[in-house]
Design an enzyme around this catalytic site. Structure first.
Site, PDB file in Angstrom:
ATOM      1  N   CYS A  87       0.831  -1.194   0.000  1.00  0.00           N
ATOM      2  CA  CYS A  87       0.000   0.000   0.000  1.00  0.00           C
ATOM      3  C   CYS A  87       0.875   1.257   0.000  1.00  0.00           C
ATOM      4  O   CYS A  87       1.498   1.565  -0.995  1.00  0.00           O
ATOM      5  CB  CYS A  87      -0.976  -0.043   1.171  1.00  0.00           C
ATOM      6  N   HIS A 204      -3.399  -5.750   1.065  1.00  0.00           N
ATOM      7  CA  HIS A 204      -2.688  -6.004   2.326  1.00  0.00           C
ATOM      8  C   HIS A 204      -2.630  -7.496   2.645  1.00  0.00           C
ATOM      9  O   HIS A 204      -3.588  -8.043   3.220  1.00  0.00           O
ATOM     10  CB  HIS A 204      -3.391  -5.279   3.471  1.00  0.00           C
ATOM     11  N   GLU A 206      -0.895  -8.882   4.959  1.00  0.00           N
ATOM     12  CA  GLU A 206      -0.804  -9.058   6.410  1.00  0.00           C
ATOM     13  C   GLU A 206      -2.179  -9.038   7.072  1.00  0.00           C
ATOM     14  O   GLU A 206      -2.327  -9.492   8.212  1.00  0.00           O
ATOM     15  CB  GLU A 206       0.102  -7.978   7.030  1.00  0.00           C
TER      16      GLU A 206
END
Length: 237
Positions: A87, A204, A206
């Protein structure tokens, strides 16, 4: 695998990335403050997390690119170390010229935070070795400036070398305008450098790396990196 997570003023996904590397993967991980410098040999993986570095003043990533830590990131990239920009981290990599192209405001000028589908376009990278080419995965996006742009010549070179890693698609894998959340050219969601060791992606991983999050499609990004690093060590690279 030694991991670093760079902390910029305004980063807000640094803790999530740290958790993914240290707790999910079980690898030694350190925070590196944006004013700190380090040697290329200090880390195997360097993560530039999402957020709003320096408040996104001027444009996303434009100021963070000049942080002292980024001098070290550039040197590490040149030395072949793995760099993952997520990002805002992707935006910083573009500003630092570690990846080609630029990032613009979302075409509807709105902030998007929701799940999207991605098609894996290149599974032959250190970041995607545990995916299959053409596989459809789900991740979450959260950005206001995710509209990737590159001119025609850059796009031709990027595609010719397999530089497009992820594209936005629908749940059936169709790359359509409707499946493009931000207006990115050719639905691009993630690209890799010519040397193959720098990945920038807007979604994302994660945020979908554990069962408790309801989705583990992103965990294989980190597991692929670990597999690659362990293989490199085993072969003396």
């Amino acid at each position: 695998m030694k991991c670093a997570v760079i902390m910029f003023p305004g980063s807000n996904c640094d803790v999530d990335c740290y958790h993914a590397c240290r707790d999910v993967l079980g690898q030694p991980t350190e925070y590196v403050f944006h004013k700190e410098k380090f040697s290329p040999g200090d880390f195997d993986l360097i993560v530039l997390p999402g957020g709003f570095s320096y408040g996104d003043y001027l444009r996303a990533g434009a100021i963070a690119r000049f942080s002292p830590a980024m001098d070290s990131v550039v040197k590490a990239a040149e030395a072949g170390k793995l760099i993952l920009g997520i990002c805002n981290g992707f935006q910083i990599l573009l500003e630092a010229k570690l990846l080609p192209g630029a990032m613009k405001r979302n075409r509807d000028l709105k902030f998007h935070c929701h799940d999207i589908f991605l098609r894996v376009e290149n599974s032959n990278t250190p970041f995607t070795g545990l995916y299959k080419k053409g596989e459809i995965i789900k991740m979450r996006i959260a950005h206001g400036e995710g509209n990737y742009f590159a001119d025609r010549d850059t796009m031709e070179k990027l595609k010719a070398r397999g530089g497009v890693v992820f594209t936005y698609c629908d749940r059936d894998g169709n790359v359509t305008e409707e499946a493009n959340p931000n207006g990115s050219v050719e639905n691009i969601a993630g690209i890799v450098s010519e040397q193959g060791n720098v990945l920038g992606m807007m979604p994302h991983p994660e945020r979908c790396a554990e069962d408790i999050l309801g989705n583990t499609d992103g965990r294989r990004v980190f597991e692929s990196i670990l597999q690659y690093v362990e293989g490199s060590v085993a072969h003396g690279r």
